[in-house]
Write a protein that holds these residues in place. Structure first.
Motif, mmCIF file in Angstrom:
data_model
loop_
_atom_site.group_PDB
_atom_site.id
_atom_site.type_symbol
_atom_site.label_atom_id
_atom_site.label_comp_id
_atom_site.label_asym_id
_atom_site.label_seq_id
_atom_site.Cartn_x
_atom_site.Cartn_y
_atom_site.Cartn_z
ATOM 1 N N PRO A 20 16.117 13.708 -23.382
ATOM 2 C CA PRO A 20 16.366 14.937 -24.142
ATOM 3 C C PRO A 20 17.021 14.612 -25.482
ATOM 4 O O PRO A 20 17.884 13.726 -25.561
ATOM 5 C CB PRO A 20 17.315 15.725 -23.227
ATOM 6 N N ALA A 21 16.625 15.334 -26.515
ATOM 7 C CA ALA A 21 17.066 14.999 -27.872
ATOM 8 C C ALA A 21 18.575 15.110 -28.048
ATOM 9 O O ALA A 21 19.139 14.461 -28.925
ATOM 10 C CB ALA A 21 16.349 15.902 -28.873
ATOM 11 N N HIS A 22 19.242 15.906 -27.196
ATOM 12 C CA HIS A 22 20.687 16.074 -27.360
ATOM 13 C C HIS A 22 21.499 15.052 -26.569
ATOM 14 O O HIS A 22 22.726 15.084 -26.603
ATOM 15 C CB HIS A 22 21.102 17.487 -26.925
ATOM 16 N N TRP A 23 20.832 14.142 -25.879
ATOM 17 C CA TRP A 23 21.573 13.182 -25.061
ATOM 18 C C TRP A 23 22.353 12.218 -25.939
ATOM 19 O O TRP A 23 21.928 11.819 -27.024
ATOM 20 C CB TRP A 23 20.622 12.395 -24.175
ATOM 21 N N THR A 24 23.499 11.814 -25.398
ATOM 22 C CA THR A 24 24.315 10.822 -26.108
ATOM 23 C C THR A 24 23.783 9.416 -25.840
ATOM 24 O O THR A 24 23.012 9.172 -24.896
ATOM 25 C CB THR A 24 25.774 10.889 -25.637
ATOM 26 N N LEU A 25 24.277 8.495 -26.659
ATOM 27 C CA LEU A 25 23.945 7.086 -26.444
ATOM 28 C C LEU A 25 24.382 6.646 -25.048
ATOM 29 O O LEU A 25 23.669 5.908 -24.364
ATOM 30 C CB LEU A 25 24.633 6.244 -27.530
ATOM 31 N N LEU A 26 25.549 7.105 -24.611
ATOM 32 C CA LEU A 26 26.035 6.733 -23.280
ATOM 33 C C LEU A 26 25.076 7.210 -22.192
ATOM 34 O O LEU A 26 24.782 6.468 -21.247
ATOM 35 C CB LEU A 26 27.434 7.328 -23.052
ATOM 36 N N GLU A 27 24.577 8.419 -22.304
ATOM 37 C CA GLU A 27 23.652 8.935 -21.289
ATOM 38 C C GLU A 27 22.361 8.126 -21.278
ATOM 39 O O GLU A 27 21.825 7.803 -20.208
ATOM 40 C CB GLU A 27 23.372 10.417 -21.558
#
Ligand code: FES
Ligand code: FES
Length: 167
Positions: A20-27
């Protein structure tokens, strides 16, 4: 949910992941690339457990959108053992943490290693305890009381500064 295709450079390799475009780098690191060394602690910028390096600087992966890391060099704790300073897959910092018993539960350790490695690379000499304290100010540890962590980072900087025995 629509997913976007990400092209990233992680630990020197080009990787691709749909997320998903809103995911963080950590996710993306943990849930798409199975790089679970970077820990998800507070997930809001308070604990430092998620610290990775982007273009050599420590950053909080929980506050960094994965798409913002595209085209940049991301380094995680999994890449430390592959660095030129490493021996037998172990960075001098990892070796020092082991010898000084600087990890207890270990949850904070990956983030601390990445903050400390950035300090040692930037300073390029034996570091002072105050420099270590300042560099690790954003990395919380609930177990150790920090003394052994600081001991280990100073020790690693001494190992890195010592001439290498090439024989
Ligand atoms: S998980 Fe990122 S700062 Fe705590
Ligand atoms: S060793 Fe447990 S939080 Fe640091």
């Amino acid at each position: 949910m629509a997913e976007a295709l990400l092209s990233l450079r992680i630990n020197g390799e080009s990787v691709h992941a749909a997320a998903p475009a809103h995911w963080t780098l950590l996710e993306v690191l943990r849930y798409r690339l199975d790089l679970i060394g970077s820990k998800q602690g507070c997930d809001k910028g308070d604990c430092g457990a998620c610290t990775v390096q982007v273009d050599g600087e420590p950053v909080l992966a929980c506050l960094t959108l994965a798409c913002a890391a595209a085209g940049r060099e991301v380094r995680t704790v999994e890449g430390l053992g592959w660095s030129p300073e490493a021996s037998n897959g172990c960075h001098p910092l990892q070796d020092a943490f082991d010898r000084w018993d600087a990890a207890q539960c270990g949850f904070c350790t990956p983030g601390i290693l990445m903050s400390a490695e950035a300090l040692l690379r930037k300073v390029g000499r034996v570091v002072t305890r105050d420099e270590v304290r300042e560099a690790l100010a954003g990395n919380l540890c609930r177990c150790t009381g920090y003394t052994k962590i600081i001991d280990a980072v100073v020790d690693a900087s001494e190992m890195l500064a010592a001439p290498r025995d090439e024989t």
